[in-house]
Design a protein around this motif. Structure first.
Motif, short mmCIF file in Angstrom:
data_model
loop_
_atom_site.label_atom_id
_atom_site.label_comp_id
_atom_site.label_asym_id
_atom_site.label_seq_id
_atom_site.Cartn_x
_atom_site.Cartn_y
_atom_site.Cartn_z
N GLU A 151 -7.04 4.27 -3.00
CA GLU A 151 -7.52 3.23 -2.07
C GLU A 151 -8.41 2.23 -2.79
O GLU A 151 -8.26 1.01 -2.62
N PHE A 193 2.28 1.72 -3.47
CA PHE A 193 1.23 2.10 -4.41
C PHE A 193 0.79 3.55 -4.20
O PHE A 193 0.72 4.33 -5.15
N LYS A 206 -7.11 -4.17 -6.85
CA LYS A 206 -5.94 -4.98 -7.24
C LYS A 206 -5.70 -6.11 -6.25
O LYS A 206 -5.40 -7.23 -6.64
N GLU A 238 1.00 6.85 -6.65
CA GLU A 238 -0.25 7.47 -7.11
C GLU A 238 -0.43 8.91 -6.63
O GLU A 238 -0.98 9.73 -7.35
N PHE A 252 -6.26 0.18 -5.19
CA PHE A 252 -5.43 -0.77 -4.45
C PHE A 252 -6.27 -1.95 -3.96
O PHE A 252 -5.87 -3.11 -4.12
N ASN A 253 -7.43 -1.66 -3.40
CA ASN A 253 -8.30 -2.73 -2.91
C ASN A 253 -8.77 -3.63 -4.05
O ASN A 253 -8.85 -4.85 -3.89
N LYS A 313 0.83 -1.20 0.00
CA LYS A 313 0.00 0.00 0.00
C LYS A 313 0.87 1.26 0.00
O LYS A 313 0.59 2.21 -0.74
#
Length: 152
Positions: A134, A39, A140, A43, A137-138, A36
């Motif tokens: 967020e 990432f 992915k 981003e 990421f979730n 996280k």
């Protein structure tokens, strides 16, 4: 039910399934946190000053959010998985709904306070980018989890 409402439930189920696998929950949480950080750093394009302040606020928020989701929902998840859900009374079901609503409200208030704290250190556009990061990421993470399940 739209995807934004479904995503927290899916994340809860994914995280609960971590309990059943080899690594400890803490190890898995640390791996996810590392992914996280990488990432979000990419981003959000945070300055050094922003990053220092952001991660202190974000980590506190993330830990509290994790705690709420897992400790408050654990009893409900246990009840769902032990087969007794079909045998509960209407009163017990109502109590579970109240607990779930209370937890959802606590999560909402936590997110609101988090956003207010972020406004003190980040421009609004970066806060919006965070929300998108967020979700991405979730998504992915969930996709990776699904693919891992198919490869067994």
């Amino acid at each position: 039910m739209n995807f934004k409402k479904l995503l927290p439930l899916l994340l809860l189920f994914v995280s609960v399934s971590f309990y059943a696998q080899g690594e400890s929950m803490q190890e898995k949480k640390e791996k996810i946190k590392t992914l996280k950080v990488a990432f979000f750093t990419t981003e959000l394009d945070l300055t050094t000053n922003e990053a220092e302040k952001f991660w202190a606020i974000y980590n506190t928020f993330d830990d509290k959010q994790f705690e709420l989701r897992h400790q408050k929902m654990r009893a409900f998840m246990k009840r769902m998985s032990d087969g007794s859900l079909d045998k509960i009374t209407e009163k017990e079901a109502n109590n579970f709904l109240v607990q779930m609503e209370d937890t959802e409200e606590e999560l909402f208030l936590l997110r609101k306070k988090f956003t207010q704290n972020l406004k003190k250190i980040l421009p609004s556009i970066k806060i919006i980018k965070l929300r998108k990061a967020e979700e991405d990421f979730n998504r992915k993470l969930l996709h990776q989890y699904r693919n891992k399940g198919h490869n067994k």
